[in-house]
Design a protein around this motif. Sequence first.
Motif, PDB file in Angstrom:
ATOM      1  N   VAL A  54      38.836  39.402  36.423  1.00  0.00           N
ATOM      2  CA  VAL A  54      37.691  38.678  36.990  1.00  0.00           C
ATOM      3  C   VAL A  54      37.800  38.641  38.508  1.00  0.00           C
ATOM      4  CG1 VAL A  54      36.709  36.365  37.278  1.00  0.00           C
ATOM      5  CG2 VAL A  54      37.070  37.278  34.992  1.00  0.00           C
ATOM      6  N   ARG A 112      42.563  38.726  31.700  1.00  0.00           N
ATOM      7  CA  ARG A 112      41.121  38.601  31.904  1.00  0.00           C
ATOM      8  C   ARG A 112      40.822  37.934  33.243  1.00  0.00           C
ATOM      9  NH1 ARG A 112      37.036  35.489  27.814  1.00  0.00           N
ATOM     10  NH2 ARG A 112      38.768  34.019  27.882  1.00  0.00           N
ATOM     11  N   ASP A 164      30.783  30.231  30.758  1.00  0.00           N
ATOM     12  CA  ASP A 164      31.486  31.027  31.768  1.00  0.00           C
ATOM     13  C   ASP A 164      31.940  30.135  32.922  1.00  0.00           C
ATOM     14  OD1 ASP A 164      30.999  33.389  30.344  1.00  0.00           O
ATOM     15  OD2 ASP A 164      29.098  33.740  31.370  1.00  0.00           O
ATOM     16  N   LEU A 203      32.904  37.484  34.853  1.00  0.00           N
ATOM     17  CA  LEU A 203      33.305  37.168  33.480  1.00  0.00           C
ATOM     18  C   LEU A 203      32.207  37.560  32.495  1.00  0.00           C
ATOM     19  CD1 LEU A 203      35.313  35.948  31.503  1.00  0.00           C
ATOM     20  CD2 LEU A 203      34.316  33.696  31.969  1.00  0.00           C
TER      21      LEU A 203
END
Length: 302
Positions: free
Chosen positions: A28, A24, A267, A254
Amino acid sequence: MRQQIEQLTENLGHTIVGKAEAIRLVLVALLAGGHALLEDVPGVGKTLLAKSLARSIAGRFQRIQCTPDLLPTDITGTNIWNQRSGEFEFLPGPVFANVLLADEINRATPRTQSALLEVMEEQQVTVDGVSRPVPKPFFVIATQNPIEYQGTFPLPEAQMDRFMLSLSLGYPTEDEELQMLERHQEGMKVSELGTCISAEDVLKLRSLCHQMKMDKSLQQYIVNLVRATRSSEEVTLGVSPRGTVALQRTAQALAFLEGRDYVIPDDVKFLAPYVLAHRLIPAGGRRAKPIVEQLLRSVPIP
């Protein structure tokens, strides 16, 4: 587009076992238009991650093994004399790729490091007065071993600042390591991965990420966090304004990955250690990440 993101994440999970958070974070950095620094020991899947990402976005992959004798032209390319045509021709270097893995970047000399980081910033190569743009998207994953420093040239703070975020894959758990053995026994290869999206789609996704809504109070929160690193007694050198912008852009990316069209405080809190820690210089031999985590507890959340 939401389905494409899910397919991309799932695709990377086929080769990278149990590293959902690392996947992830790399996505990003990709969607925010930055570059990623992986500080980890050898053999934990950094090269595999870069190859899998390039395969998944139908992009061209190149790898540079950084060594002290590596020259800037070995990275950027150079003009060579063509006897047949009687003129110089440009021979492109490995930076002309969509996903570039710079392995053990701290083993290259400062001159070579600067050449790579200049391409990362300018998105082009200039040789003999002629500028040539690198392909878009251009995404660099650089690695360095945080344990072994013999024969290395540590990146200065100004160059560390060029990386949008820094992370570590870490060792797998016992169950994850067993899954790795099972997949190797089945013969799963990167070349067998399917393509989820195109390189052009990545550029469209980046544009969508920039449109994620961020409340002014949340922007103030980011500014307060960054300014707190500059006034802390535990920090010798605080985060630069480039880090402020990077934290906003990664938070927007994100939010997009999470399926929202707006950014929330969580976030920013999740990304702050990865975006800010490598940009500051701790005082008195302290570690940077715990300092950022302490500041997150002390700075009021909007």
